[in-house]
Design an enzyme around this catalytic site. Structure first.
Site, PDB file in Angstrom:
ATOM      1  CD  GLU A  92      -0.083   1.739 -13.323  1.00 27.10           C
ATOM      2  OE1 GLU A  92       0.251   0.614 -13.708  1.00 27.10           O
ATOM      3  OE2 GLU A  92       0.734   2.604 -12.941  1.00 27.10           O
ATOM      4  CB  CYS A 107      -1.220  12.242 -13.377  1.00 27.48           C
ATOM      5  SG  CYS A 107      -0.412  11.522 -14.798  1.00 27.48           S
ATOM      6  CB  CYS A 114       1.196   4.089 -25.169  1.00 26.69           C
ATOM      7  SG  CYS A 114       1.357   5.473 -26.320  1.00 26.69           S
ATOM      8  CB  CYS A 118       8.426   7.007 -26.544  1.00 25.35           C
ATOM      9  SG  CYS A 118       7.186   8.020 -27.361  1.00 25.35           S
ATOM     10  CB  CYS A 121       7.735   5.757 -22.547  1.00 23.48           C
ATOM     11  SG  CYS A 121       6.089   5.686 -21.813  1.00 23.48           S
ATOM     12  CB  CYS A 331       2.787  12.015 -13.898  1.00 24.28           C
ATOM     13  SG  CYS A 331       1.257  12.142 -14.675  1.00 24.28           S
TER      14      CYS A 331
HETATM   15  N1  SAH Z   1       1.568  10.084 -24.436  1.00 25.38           N
HETATM   16  C1  SAH Z   1       1.645  11.400 -23.923  1.00 25.38           C
HETATM   17  C2  SAH Z   1       1.298  11.507 -22.447  1.00 25.38           C
HETATM   18  C3  SAH Z   1       1.825  10.423 -21.545  1.00 25.38           C
HETATM   19  S1  SAH Z   1       3.585  10.399 -21.315  1.00 25.38           S
HETATM   20  C4  SAH Z   1       3.021  11.997 -24.187  1.00 25.38           C
HETATM   21  O1  SAH Z   1       3.905  11.274 -24.635  1.00 25.38           O
HETATM   22  O2  SAH Z   1       3.180  13.191 -24.010  1.00 25.38           O
HETATM   23  C5  SAH Z   1       3.803  11.745 -20.181  1.00 25.38           C
HETATM   24  C6  SAH Z   1       5.220  12.274 -20.074  1.00 25.38           C
HETATM   25  O3  SAH Z   1       6.072  11.326 -19.429  1.00 25.38           O
HETATM   26  C7  SAH Z   1       5.861  12.559 -21.442  1.00 25.38           C
HETATM   27  O4  SAH Z   1       6.369  13.863 -21.484  1.00 25.38           O
HETATM   28  C8  SAH Z   1       6.989  11.561 -21.522  1.00 25.38           C
HETATM   29  O5  SAH Z   1       8.053  12.092 -22.287  1.00 25.38           O
HETATM   30  C9  SAH Z   1       7.347  11.354 -20.041  1.00 25.38           C
HETATM   31  N2  SAH Z   1       8.052  10.110 -19.785  1.00 25.38           N
HETATM   32  C10 SAH Z   1       7.797   8.894 -20.291  1.00 25.38           C
HETATM   33  N3  SAH Z   1       8.697   7.996 -19.844  1.00 25.38           N
HETATM   34  C11 SAH Z   1       9.546   8.648 -19.037  1.00 25.38           C
HETATM   35  C12 SAH Z   1      10.703   8.258 -18.276  1.00 25.38           C
HETATM   36  N4  SAH Z   1      11.143   7.012 -18.281  1.00 25.38           N
HETATM   37  N5  SAH Z   1      11.326   9.204 -17.548  1.00 25.38           N
HETATM   38  C13 SAH Z   1      10.875  10.462 -17.537  1.00 25.38           C
HETATM   39  N6  SAH Z   1       9.808  10.897 -18.225  1.00 25.38           N
HETATM   40  C14 SAH Z   1       9.145   9.989 -18.979  1.00 25.38           C
HETATM   41 FE1  SF4 Z   2       3.076   6.645 -25.406  1.00 18.61          FE
HETATM   42 FE2  SF4 Z   2       4.911   6.777 -23.496  1.00 18.61          FE
HETATM   43 FE3  SF4 Z   2       5.418   7.804 -25.893  1.00 18.61          FE
HETATM   44 FE4  SF4 Z   2       3.647   9.011 -24.290  1.00 18.61          FE
HETATM   45  S1  SF4 Z   2       5.837   8.792 -23.908  1.00 18.61           S
HETATM   46  S2  SF4 Z   2       3.412   8.556 -26.485  1.00 18.61           S
HETATM   47  S3  SF4 Z   2       2.729   7.208 -23.269  1.00 18.61           S
HETATM   48  S4  SF4 Z   2       5.065   5.631 -25.454  1.00 18.61           S
END
Ligand code: SAH
Ligand code: SF4
Length: 348
Positions: A92, A107, A114, A118, A121, A331
């Protein structure tokens, strides 16, 4: 399998083409078609003789992943793209025109899932997916650029889609090298959850993108609760690595109501990042049925209070008012939803 020229560096393309194409100017023309124009077929290389295009097509491919869905434009013009490569993996990307400027951001995803996991996420929820190849990352970029006819000088690229770009380092570096042909390094941002060896490797590159670091909590204990990677790469060591990074840094901070959004959290964050010369991008949490129910987006008043406190503590802040929220395509909110069934596709 035939080699996809988008997966090769310029020297490798020269070596590969050597068997078929002799005059060096022809090789240069082909590399131009690929890296400057981002064409998706040899047929499109209109200044090459027809027979040469046919010969090339017999030996190589220049394929991009296929677009399987584009969401209709949201109120702010953003659109989500869903690509596939025929192996069941879904990739995506998001097209985001900037309302306040002439610039356009894309983006990109770096992995089809992944493994970092986290807990806030959606990509993390669905688990690990394979690394994307340069052709798959470049395909997202060129497809969106072509569809919207965005001039090169207006493009911003952010690696903030699915996946952890610094766990796919070699392919990321190869992709960056091609992007630099038309997009300046300062227009490209790589977002990471804090993979220290990856940050150091990025710092060693001759040309470096901006770095965005997902900090998301003001201390080690809380960060470990939502970002398990913190156990492997502790916050103090991460901050030290960021201080070594010779480029612009943005600190991303997902705001979770009642958890990390209090004014004293803003003070702690300001203290944590003192000396980094970083600006903060506050991202109000985007809820999703797959995420823990206790996670909530703060009220606008709480967000404003948090931001004001950071500003009063000398930190520059922007708030991502969830661009593309209407289409569930903010994003960093990407998952690989199965279009045919509407079910979320777990990456294999
Ligand atoms: N893996 C990388 C890039 C992808 S995530 C990283 O973690 O930085 C991109 C951004 O989206 C990150 O800053 C993450 O903290 C944010 N993100 C992920 N899930 C989210 C959510 N449910 N609400 C808001 N931001 C989110
Ligand atoms: Fe992976 Fe989502 Fe954590 Fe970014 S925020 S490292 S995409 S699990």
């Amino acid at each position: 399998m035939t080699t996809n020229l988008y997966d090769l560096a310029p020297e490798q393309i020269e070596a590969a083409l050597g068997e078929v194409v002799s005059p060096p100017f022809r090789v240069r023309q082909i590399i131009e078609w690929l890296h400057e124009r981002g064409v998706g077929s040899f047929e499109a290389m209109s200044n090459l003789p027809k027979e040469l295009r046919a010969q090339l097509a017999e030996r190589f491919t220049v394929a991009f992943p296929e677009v399987v869905e584009r969401t209709p434009p949201a109120a702010d013009g953003s659109r989500k793209y869903l690509f596939t490569r025929g192996d069941g993996n879904r990739i995506e990307s998001v097209y985001m025109p900037m309302p306040t400027s002439e610039r356009t951001s894309v983006c990109l995803s770096s992995q089809a899932g992944c493994a970092v996991g986290c807990t806030f996420c959606v990509t993390g929820f669905f688990g690990a997916g394979r690394n994307l190849t340069p052709s798959e990352m470049l395909g997202q970029f060129f497809t969106i650029q072509h569809e919207h006819a965005v001039p090169h000088e207006r493009m911003n690229v952010v690696f903030m889609g699915m996946g952890e770009p610094l766990l796919n380092f070699e392919n990321l570096a190869a992709t960056l090298d091609v992007l630099y042909t038309t997009v300046a390094p300062k227009r490209i941002t790589v977002s990471t959850s804090g993979i220290i060896p990856g940050i150091d490797a990025l710092a060693k590159l001759e040309r470096r993108p901006n770095l965005a670091i997902s900090i998301n909590a003001p201390d080690q204990k809380r960060r470990s609760e939502i970002m398990p990677i913190t156990a492997k790469y502790p916050l103090p060591e991460l901050i030290a690595a960021l201080k070594r990074y010779p480029g612009a840094i943005t600190v991303e901070y997902v705001l979770l109501a009642g958890w990390n959004d209090a004014p004293h959290d803003a003070v702690a964050l300001a203290r944590l990042i003192r000396g980094l010369r970083a600006k903060v991008n506050a991202i109000p949490f985007n809820a999703d049925p797959n995420l823990p129910p206790w996670m909530k987006r703060p009220t606008d008043a709480a967000i404003d209070h948090f931001v004001d406190t950071l500003v009063r503590n000398g930190v520059a802040v922007t708030v991502r008012r969830s661009k593309g929220r209407e289409i569930a395509a903010a994003c960093g909110q990407l998952r690989g939803k199965d279009v045919a069934t509407g079910r979320a596709a777990r990456p294999r």
